[in-house]
Design a protein around this motif. Structure first.
Motif, PDB file in Angstrom:
ATOM      1  N   CYS A  51    -200.794  34.118  30.656  1.00  0.00           N
ATOM      2  CA  CYS A  51    -200.100  33.861  31.940  1.00  0.00           C
ATOM      3  C   CYS A  51    -198.734  34.512  31.955  1.00  0.00           C
ATOM      4  N   TRP A  52    -198.430  35.122  33.040  1.00  0.00           N
ATOM      5  CA  TRP A  52    -197.058  35.602  33.255  1.00  0.00           C
ATOM      6  C   TRP A  52    -196.729  35.379  34.732  1.00  0.00           C
ATOM      7  N   ASN A  53    -195.827  34.450  34.952  1.00  0.00           N
ATOM      8  CA  ASN A  53    -195.405  34.081  36.306  1.00  0.00           C
ATOM      9  C   ASN A  53    -196.605  33.767  37.215  1.00  0.00           C
ATOM     10  N   GLU A  54    -197.351  32.766  36.802  1.00  0.00           N
ATOM     11  CA  GLU A  54    -198.547  32.358  37.558  1.00  0.00           C
ATOM     12  C   GLU A  54    -198.458  30.877  37.918  1.00  0.00           C
ATOM     13  N   GLU A  55    -197.262  30.397  38.199  1.00  0.00           N
ATOM     14  CA  GLU A  55    -197.092  28.949  38.404  1.00  0.00           C
ATOM     15  C   GLU A  55    -197.963  28.389  39.531  1.00  0.00           C
ATOM     16  N   SER A  56    -198.237  29.205  40.539  1.00  0.00           N
ATOM     17  CA  SER A  56    -198.975  28.676  41.687  1.00  0.00           C
ATOM     18  C   SER A  56    -200.486  28.655  41.475  1.00  0.00           C
ATOM     19  N   THR A  57    -200.972  29.411  40.506  1.00  0.00           N
ATOM     20  CA  THR A  57    -202.437  29.517  40.370  1.00  0.00           C
ATOM     21  C   THR A  57    -202.990  29.014  39.045  1.00  0.00           C
ATOM     22  N   VAL A  80    -201.589  30.830  27.171  1.00  0.00           N
ATOM     23  CA  VAL A  80    -200.412  31.503  26.609  1.00  0.00           C
ATOM     24  C   VAL A  80    -199.443  31.862  27.728  1.00  0.00           C
ATOM     25  N   ASN A  81    -198.249  31.335  27.607  1.00  0.00           N
ATOM     26  CA  ASN A  81    -197.204  31.677  28.566  1.00  0.00           C
ATOM     27  C   ASN A  81    -196.412  32.845  27.988  1.00  0.00           C
ATOM     28  N   ASP A  82    -196.577  33.998  28.593  1.00  0.00           N
ATOM     29  CA  ASP A  82    -195.957  35.215  28.049  1.00  0.00           C
ATOM     30  C   ASP A  82    -194.546  35.403  28.620  1.00  0.00           C
ATOM     31  N   GLY A  83    -193.687  34.424  28.319  1.00  0.00           N
ATOM     32  CA  GLY A  83    -192.278  34.532  28.744  1.00  0.00           C
ATOM     33  C   GLY A  83    -192.093  34.537  30.248  1.00  0.00           C
ATOM     34  N   SER A  84    -192.825  33.672  30.924  1.00  0.00           N
ATOM     35  CA  SER A  84    -192.706  33.614  32.395  1.00  0.00           C
ATOM     36  C   SER A  84    -191.306  33.173  32.793  1.00  0.00           C
ATOM     37  N   THR A  85    -190.866  33.639  33.958  1.00  0.00           N
ATOM     38  CA  THR A  85    -189.531  33.270  34.435  1.00  0.00           C
ATOM     39  C   THR A  85    -189.618  32.263  35.583  1.00  0.00           C
ATOM     40  N   ASP A  86    -190.832  31.872  35.926  1.00  0.00           N
ATOM     41  CA  ASP A  86    -190.983  30.866  36.985  1.00  0.00           C
ATOM     42  C   ASP A  86    -191.423  29.536  36.348  1.00  0.00           C
ATOM     43  N   THR A  88    -194.263  28.541  35.298  1.00  0.00           N
ATOM     44  CA  THR A  88    -195.554  28.610  34.586  1.00  0.00           C
ATOM     45  C   THR A  88    -195.565  27.728  33.343  1.00  0.00           C
ATOM     46  N   ALA A  89    -194.430  27.717  32.617  1.00  0.00           N
ATOM     47  CA  ALA A  89    -194.373  26.933  31.367  1.00  0.00           C
ATOM     48  C   ALA A  89    -194.685  25.464  31.658  1.00  0.00           C
ATOM     49  N   ALA A  90    -194.064  24.941  32.692  1.00  0.00           N
ATOM     50  CA  ALA A  90    -194.294  23.537  33.047  1.00  0.00           C
ATOM     51  C   ALA A  90    -195.732  23.315  33.501  1.00  0.00           C
ATOM     52  N   ALA A  91    -196.244  24.281  34.248  1.00  0.00           N
ATOM     53  CA  ALA A  91    -197.617  24.164  34.748  1.00  0.00           C
ATOM     54  C   ALA A  91    -198.609  24.120  33.588  1.00  0.00           C
ATOM     55  N   ILE A  92    -198.349  24.912  32.563  1.00  0.00           N
ATOM     56  CA  ILE A  92    -199.219  24.938  31.383  1.00  0.00           C
ATOM     57  C   ILE A  92    -199.080  23.647  30.573  1.00  0.00           C
TER      58      ILE A  92
END
Lengths: 411, 222
Positions: A51-57, A80-86, A88-92
């Motif tokens: 995942c990279w900046n995929e918080e909505s999906t 895997v959260n690949d250093g997202s800036t949105d 995504t980390a919380a979503a995962i």
């Protein structure tokens, strides 16, 4: 002009004929017969979601994986959260406590690094799959995929992708295009002619993957590079016709061009820079003599035909506009009596109609055989009218990027 | 032979067959087009001959035949546009198109002469335009001129427009060009006997018509 158009029309007719013959040949028939049998065997499987900046999906993606019809003790997920800036980390992290899920966070390093890191957490899985975080799957998709590993030398199995709930004209166009791709993938997998294992729900035999080595940057087309690596190793790439995976198609033209430019430059760069030996290779003649040369020809021919036809259209348009000035504008819109005599029946229009009809039939077959939901009728119209104008845009962009050495970006 | 080799060979043969079928279909339609043009030409030829004969037979001036002559003129215009379309599709090198075009030009000349005879005998003043163009790429304004004349003919149906390909190898047409003393600058117009060259605008073209001719160009029989 016709010297440019006619050879391409002939090649297109040849391609359609080859597709039909191969569709009717025994390997494809066998594959379709096998696809009606759901796998009862349930080997251990791990599915990786980079995942990279995929918080909505990403939540929808993971939920669809957890809803797969597969024994929970045989299925694990690695997010895997690949250093997202949105967000995504919380979503995962929402899924981190789930017994089937492993959540990993890392510095941004590119999709292939996320995939490789996740591979270290798949344990003793027999098969490893990947799913992009903007896609989700049908509940029976995994059983279909597992059934697709029919022979020991099948290193990978691809799914049947479609566009989820297309809304814009461009998404509708992509819906039709994807149903056509379902057929292409089905037919060419039957003779081992695939050169890409797409991000949405492609699976690998883990042992084969370990032998082949980790994923590479591969000009942002790691799925294409891995497929070419499999082909070079003399292994097979299969297809599970009824393993349905749904993805979000780019809604706007700039986003679509960016996505397709990434795919096309990935194809050109991987093929010409790193896998040139596959072209013309006799080890896999289907790929070397037919699929890859036709892929290159489709890019060159697409651009050439577009430029020629566009210049002809513009020239004709200017001429008509200039001539029309010789009389009042209202005369140009006068409806004259019409007879069959003036029907534009030329080699180009009749052959074009034949090819378009043939493509629509393939799309319909692709949709029905894969049991893809949605309406093809509504979506085939934008495809027929838009694709010829839109596709050359990313082909031209891609070729110019490769020629000028422009670095391709993900989004 | 492997499955791939077999399918490749069969696909090649299928593509050849499909290409052949497409080619045959298009050729069939083109032959139907030419047959239709030929049939119309035959019909017009018969009608023209009939009018001509009627004209010669009747001692009294057959002025009531003027109406039939006008119908013939509009049929000629329709034939002209079909022929032009066929020439676009099949090219100027197509022998059959050229043969039909020559036949068409002869019919036009015949109709033009008949119209002149009617005018003299029946004291009518039909407005005629002899229009000379070239498809050889040496006449930039010919398409515009042709379009403007089509508009004028549609607007004023009794206007008699006769279009001739200046480069057509036809004895009667060469004679017509010779007796009208055309210089070869195209497009050229002979409107009511007066020769003019070039095309700029519709307004300019309209000015070359006799005063009031376009407004009252419906034939007036005395």
């Amino acid at each position: 002009m016709d010297l440019v158009t006619y050879p391409f029309l002939f090649i297109a007719l040849y391609f359609e004929a080859f597709l039909l013959l191969t569709f009717l040949s025994s390997p494809a028939r066998e594959q379709r017969k096998n696809s009606t049998v759901i796998a009862t065997a349930t080997p251990k499987v791990a599915i990786i979601v980079p995942c990279w900046n995929e918080e909505s999906t990403v939540a929808g993606t993971v939920e669809s994986l957890l809803a797969l019809d597969y024994p929970a003790d045989k299925l694990s997920l690695v997010l895997v959260n690949d250093g997202s800036t949105d967000g995504t980390a919380a979503a995962i992290d929402r899924f981190a406590t789930h017994p089937q899920v492993t959540a990993i966070h890392k510095e941004n390093g590119g999709k292939f690094t996320a995939m490789n890191l996740a591979l270290e957490h798949v344990g003793d899985a027999e098969f490893v799959g990947f799913l992009d975080a903007d896609s989700f799957v049908a509940p029976d998709a995994l059983r279909e995929i597992v059934a697709g590993f029919t022979t020991g030398d099948t290193a990978a199995v691809t799914a049947s992708m479609s566009i989820h709930e297309p809304r814009t004209l461009l998404q509708r166009m992509q819906y039709a295009e994807y149903t056509f791709s379902i057929m292409l993938r089905h037919v060419f997998s039957s003779i081992n002619g695939l050169y890409v294992t797409p991000g949405p729900f492609s699976f690998y035999r883990y042992a084969a993957l370990k032998d082949l080595g980790p994923f590479k940057h591969a000009y942002l087309a790691e799925d294409m590079e891995m497929a070419m690596r499999i082909q070079r190793a003399g292994l097979k790439i299969g297809n599970a016709l009824r393993a349905r995976v749904y993805t979000k198609g780019p809604a706007t033209l700039p986003k679509l061009i960016k996505q397709r430019t990434r795919w096309t430059t990935g194809f050109i760069r991987n093929l010409f820079f790193d896998y040139r030996d596959l072209i013309g290779g006799k080890k896999n003649a289907v790929l070397g003599i037919l699929v890859l040369p036709l892929g290159i020809l489709a890019i060159g021919g697409g651009i050439l035909l577009f430029v020629f036809e566009l210049s002809r259209l513009v020239e004709h348009g200017f001429h008509v506009a200039s001539v029309a000035q010789a009389a009042p504008l209202s005369y140009a819109f006068t409806i004259h009596s019409f007879t069959w005599f003036y029907l534009p029946i030329t080699f180009l229009t009749v052959a074009g109609l034949l090819l378009a009809t043939s493509n629509v039939v393939w799309m319909s077959l692709g949709k029905n055989l894969s049991k893809t939901p949605g309406s093809l009728t509504l979506n085939v119209v934008p495809y027929l009218f838009l694709y010829v104008f839109v596709a050359p845009l990313w082909l031209i962009t891609s070729v110019s990027h490769v020629a000028l050495g422009t670095r391709t970006v993900w989004r | 032979m492997t499955l791939f080799a077999r399918n490749s060979l069969l696909a090649f043969l299928m593509a050849l067959t499909l290409g052949g079928i497409v080619f045959y279909t298009v050729d069939h339609f083109n032959r139907m087009r030419l047959a239709e043009i030929s049939a119309i030409e035959d019909q017009i030829s018969i009608d023209t001959l009939s009018l001509d004969t009627q004209f010669s037979l009747l001692a009294a001036t057959p002025c009531e035949s003027v109406a039939s002559s006008t119908t013939l003129s509009s049929e000629l215009a329709d034939l002209g546009s079909r022929l032009s379309y066929a020439e676009d599709q099949l090219g100027s090198n197509n022998e059959q198109v050229m043969r039909l075009k020559k036949q068409y030009s002869l019919l036009e000349i015949r109709d033009y002469l008949l119209t002149k005879q009617f005018a003299a005998k029946c004291s009518t003043r039909p407005v005629t335009v002899l229009y000379f163009y070239s498809n050889a790429g040496d006449c930039a304004d010919c398409d515009k001129a042709g379009y403007a004349l089509s508009y004028l003919h549609t607007t004023y149906p009794s206007l008699r427009v006769y279009s001739f390909d200046y480069n057509l190898d036809l004895g009667a047409l060469k004679t017509l060009i010779a007796i009208t003393k055309l210089e070869g600058d195209l497009p050229a117009f002979i409107i009511d006997g007066k020769t003019s060259y070039g095309f700029t605008t519709l307004e300019d073209l309209q000015k070359r018509f006799p005063k009031g001719a376009l407004a009252t160009s419906t034939p007036a029989t005395k």
